[in-house]
Each structure stands twice: as structure tokens, then as C-alpha cells.
Design an enzyme around this catalytic site. Structure first.
Site, PDB file in Angstrom:
ATOM      1  N   HIS A 261       0.847  -1.195   0.000  1.00 49.37           N
ATOM      2  CA  HIS A 261       0.000   0.000   0.000  1.00 49.37           C
ATOM      3  C   HIS A 261       0.883   1.247   0.000  1.00 49.37           C
ATOM      4  O   HIS A 261       2.110   1.157   0.103  1.00 49.37           O
ATOM      5  CB  HIS A 261      -0.985  -0.005   1.174  1.00 49.37           C
ATOM      6  CG  HIS A 261      -0.376   0.052   2.526  1.00 49.37           C
ATOM      7  ND1 HIS A 261       0.383  -0.972   3.059  1.00 49.37           N
ATOM      8  CD2 HIS A 261      -0.410   1.013   3.500  1.00 49.37           C
ATOM      9  CE1 HIS A 261       0.771  -0.662   4.274  1.00 49.37           C
ATOM     10  NE2 HIS A 261       0.314   0.554   4.564  1.00 49.37           N
TER      11      HIS A 261
ATOM     12  N   HIS B  56       1.283   3.904   1.960  1.00 50.78           N
ATOM     13  CA  HIS B  56       1.759   4.640   3.128  1.00 50.78           C
ATOM     14  C   HIS B  56       3.287   4.731   3.098  1.00 50.78           C
ATOM     15  O   HIS B  56       3.975   3.811   2.647  1.00 50.78           O
ATOM     16  CB  HIS B  56       1.284   3.982   4.418  1.00 50.78           C
ATOM     17  CG  HIS B  56      -0.130   4.329   4.777  1.00 50.78           C
ATOM     18  ND1 HIS B  56      -0.910   3.548   5.604  1.00 50.78           N
ATOM     19  CD2 HIS B  56      -0.916   5.394   4.418  1.00 50.78           C
ATOM     20  CE1 HIS B  56      -2.108   4.113   5.746  1.00 50.78           C
ATOM     21  NE2 HIS B  56      -2.133   5.225   5.028  1.00 50.78           N
TER      22      HIS B  56
ATOM     23  N   ASP C 152       5.785   4.447   5.128  1.00 52.22           N
ATOM     24  CA  ASP C 152       6.705   3.466   5.709  1.00 52.22           C
ATOM     25  C   ASP C 152       6.823   2.206   4.858  1.00 52.22           C
ATOM     26  O   ASP C 152       7.592   1.300   5.196  1.00 52.22           O
ATOM     27  CB  ASP C 152       6.298   3.109   7.149  1.00 52.22           C
ATOM     28  CG  ASP C 152       4.877   2.584   7.275  1.00 52.22           C
ATOM     29  OD1 ASP C 152       4.012   2.988   6.483  1.00 52.22           O
ATOM     30  OD2 ASP C 152       4.621   1.770   8.189  1.00 52.22           O
TER      31      ASP C 152
ATOM     32  N   HIS D 157      -7.711  -1.481   5.378  1.00 52.39           N
ATOM     33  CA  HIS D 157      -6.782  -0.613   6.103  1.00 52.39           C
ATOM     34  C   HIS D 157      -7.147   0.870   5.986  1.00 52.39           C
ATOM     35  O   HIS D 157      -6.363   1.733   6.350  1.00 52.39           O
ATOM     36  CB  HIS D 157      -5.356  -0.862   5.595  1.00 52.39           C
ATOM     37  CG  HIS D 157      -4.290  -0.151   6.365  1.00 52.39           C
ATOM     38  ND1 HIS D 157      -4.207  -0.189   7.748  1.00 52.39           N
ATOM     39  CD2 HIS D 157      -3.246   0.626   5.948  1.00 52.39           C
ATOM     40  CE1 HIS D 157      -3.162   0.527   8.139  1.00 52.39           C
ATOM     41  NE2 HIS D 157      -2.560   1.044   7.078  1.00 52.39           N
TER      42      HIS D 157
ATOM     43  N   ASP E 101      -0.770  -3.905   5.658  1.00 55.86           N
ATOM     44  CA  ASP E 101      -1.458  -3.506   6.889  1.00 55.86           C
ATOM     45  C   ASP E 101      -2.958  -3.749   6.732  1.00 55.86           C
ATOM     46  O   ASP E 101      -3.547  -3.437   5.691  1.00 55.86           O
ATOM     47  CB  ASP E 101      -1.218  -2.035   7.184  1.00 55.86           C
ATOM     48  CG  ASP E 101       0.241  -1.729   7.474  1.00 55.86           C
ATOM     49  OD1 ASP E 101       1.057  -2.672   7.474  1.00 55.86           O
ATOM     50  OD2 ASP E 101       0.553  -0.548   7.689  1.00 55.86           O
TER      51      ASP E 101
END
EC number: 3.1.26.11
Length: 306
Positions: A63, A65, A67, A141, A211
Site C-alpha cells: 500500500h 503509506h 513506511d 486498512h 497492513d
């Protein structure tokens, strides 16, 4: 096959854990390495390992994000100078990954000396490469987040040399025909290849999750897997905090392991609220709660055979 963790933390890098990055070495099925996510500092982590960027020919992003993707642009440009020249790369991920990569390269005036193919996923994906099957399903998520199920190819059984010698066939090129065909002709007689080799070996099944909080598609991804790689952002307390951030609680992950009859789970994406001694204490408690399950909290640079 081997799996190596170059980043096992959540959200932010710490002194103990880098952000997400996982390498899957496909040997003995292939001479390739697949990378799953590339958090900030991934290429620096790889410098501490024998893996070379030029051998990575697929990158799967769970995904968007930070991190999980902030290390991608630097890794891509460094690949040009570390054995990747003219070696094609495929990047698989949610819609938007192509724009992210192209925009960051353009803004930094960077050019790659190898071709890149992008595969963007909207809901699910079924992808085949070198005998491997990769299935991706959307998770839960709050943003598009995917899990990947990797199924290695089935390999032929080992040649029974003694049985072949009994019919007069000595080791040589003909053995490849026996190995790769259903039947073969030798001395004007037809033989069934299965009579001269062991049982086929089904390749391992691995599920690598982005996640997520619990959802139905997790069951598809994890079904009878040899290995689950799953986030363990919240590993103590009640699940309300995990739910509010669209993450899984550790009990959710262990219930998934049990419900899908999977063999073991490697737990990563661990919140920086837990230090190593905290995790050791919690792990001991969980082993008492789930004595029949095989699971482990991983650390950066841990490598496991599959």
C-alpha cells in the site's frame, strides 16, 4: 527458498527496526529475488546483506503509506549502478504506484538504465511468472492495501537411477526426457515416466500481508499456507486501538493462523511502543496461550528457510 526481513518496524524507523521491506529469494526455483515493500532506508539495509539490487526483478508494494514506499525511489536509481543495467524490473502495487515512481524520478531529474513495467491493482490480481503464481486481494486498512499469496511451482520427482539402470538406461541426456515427460521410448519400448521417479513436490505457499484489520480476504490469502507474514502492530491490551487505526491485534493474527490451517506465522510491522524486552515477555505469554501454534516476532536481518 529464503525470506529475509530488512525492516520490521511500523510507521517510523527506530534504532532497533527499520521500516518495512522483505526479500524473497526464489532459489532453487529461480535465480531471482522479489522485494515486498521498500520503506525508508531499504537500500542501506540491503548493503548489510549478500543480496544485490540487480537480482531483484520484481517489487510488490502492499500500500501507499510512506513506511512502505519511501525507500523505493532511491533503491530504483541505485539499481542502475549495482548490476541492474538493462535488466527489466516489474513493480506491482495499488493504483498510484506508477505516478509516485515517475513523479519522484522526474522531480529529482533521475533516469533509469533499465525498463520498468508497472502492474497496478484495483481489487485483485492473478499473476504468473517463471512457474510462480501470485494472487493479490484487497484488505481493510482505510486505504487500498493488498496481501500477496505466492505459490511456488510443483517440481518433478527425483529420478530413480537404479530403476532406469535395470532397463539398461545409463545416466545421460535421456534422463531429462524421463523427468519432463509423461512417457518415453527406450529400446523400442514405451515406459511411463512416473514408474521411474519419485512423487511430485508441491511448492510452498506464502502469504505476505499489507497492513490490515481482520477481513474476509485474509482467509483466501492464508488458506493452508506454509508461511504467513503478517503485521503485529498491536500485541497487547484490548483491540480497540487496533480497530481505530485499521490494524490487526495479535490475537486476530493467531486466530487467522489457526483458522486457515497454516503452518507458521512470522510477525512484523511492530509498533515502536514495544522494546525488545517487552516483546520477549509478551511472546512468552502468547506461547502459553497458543501452545499449538508456531509463530515468531521477527527482527531486522532475520532470515528463514521456507
Amino acid at each position: 527458498m529464503e525470506i529475509t526481513f530488512f525492516g520490521t518496524g511500523a510507521a517510523l524507523p527506530t534504532k532497533e527496526r527499520n521500516t518495512q521491506a522483505i526479500a524473497l529469494n526464489l532459489d532453487p526455483y529461480s535465480n531471482s529475488i522479489w522485494l515486498f515493500d521498500a520503506g525508508e532506508g531499504t537500500q542501506h539495509q540491503i548493503l548489510h546483506h549478500s543480496i544485490k539490487l540487480g537480482k531483484i526483478n520484481h517489487i510488490f508494494i502492499t500500500h501507499m503509506h510512506g513506511d512502505h514506499i519511501y525507500g523505493l525511489p532511491g533503491l530504483l536509481t541505485s539499481r542502475s549502478f549495482q548490476g541492474g543495467e538493462n535488466k527489466p524490473l516489474t513493480i506491482v502495487g495499488p493504483r498510484g504506484i506508477k505516478n509516485y515512481v515517475e513523479t519522484t524520478l522526474q522531480a529529482s531529474l533521475s533516469r533509469l538504465n533499465y525498463p520498468v513495467t508497472f502492474i497496478e491493482i484495483d481489487d485483485q490480481l492473478h499473476y504468473h511468472h517463471e512457474g510462480f503464481t501470485v494472487s493479490a486481494y484487497n484488505l481493510n486498512h482505510g486505504v487500498p492495501s493488498f496481501g500477496y499469496r505466492i505459490e511456488a511451482p510443483t517440481t518433478s520427482g527425483k529420478i530413480d537411477v537404479a530403476s532406469l539402470r535395470e532397463i539398461g538406461m545409463e545416466p545421460g541426456p535421456k534422463y531429462q526426457e524421463v523427468k519432463n515427460s509423461d512417457s518415453f521410448i527406450f529400446n523400442d519400448k514405451v515406459y511411463q515416466s512416473s514408474d521411474f521417479k519419485g512423487e511430485e513436490k508441491v511448492g510452498p505457499k506464502i502469504a505476505i500481508f499489507g497492513d490490515t484489520m481482520p477481513c474476509e480476504n485474509e482467509l483466501k490469502l492464508a488458506d493452508n499456507a506454509d508461511l504467513l507474514v503478517h503485521e503485529a502492530t498491536y500485541i497487547d491490551g484490548d483491540r480497540s486501538l487496533a480497530d481505530s487505526h485499521h490494524h490487526s491485534h495479535i490475537n486476530d493474527v493467531l486466530h487467522l493462523l489457526e483458522a486457515t490451517n497454516s503452518k507458521q506465522a512470522l510477525l512484523n510491522h511492530i509498533s515502536n511502543r514495544y522494546n525488545l524486552s517487552d516483546i520477549d515477555v509478551i511472546y512468552a505469554e502468547l506461547q502459553n496461550q497458543y501452545p499449538n501454534l508456531k509463530f515468531k516476532f521477527v527482527r531486522d536481518f532475520d532470515t528463514f528457510e521456507i
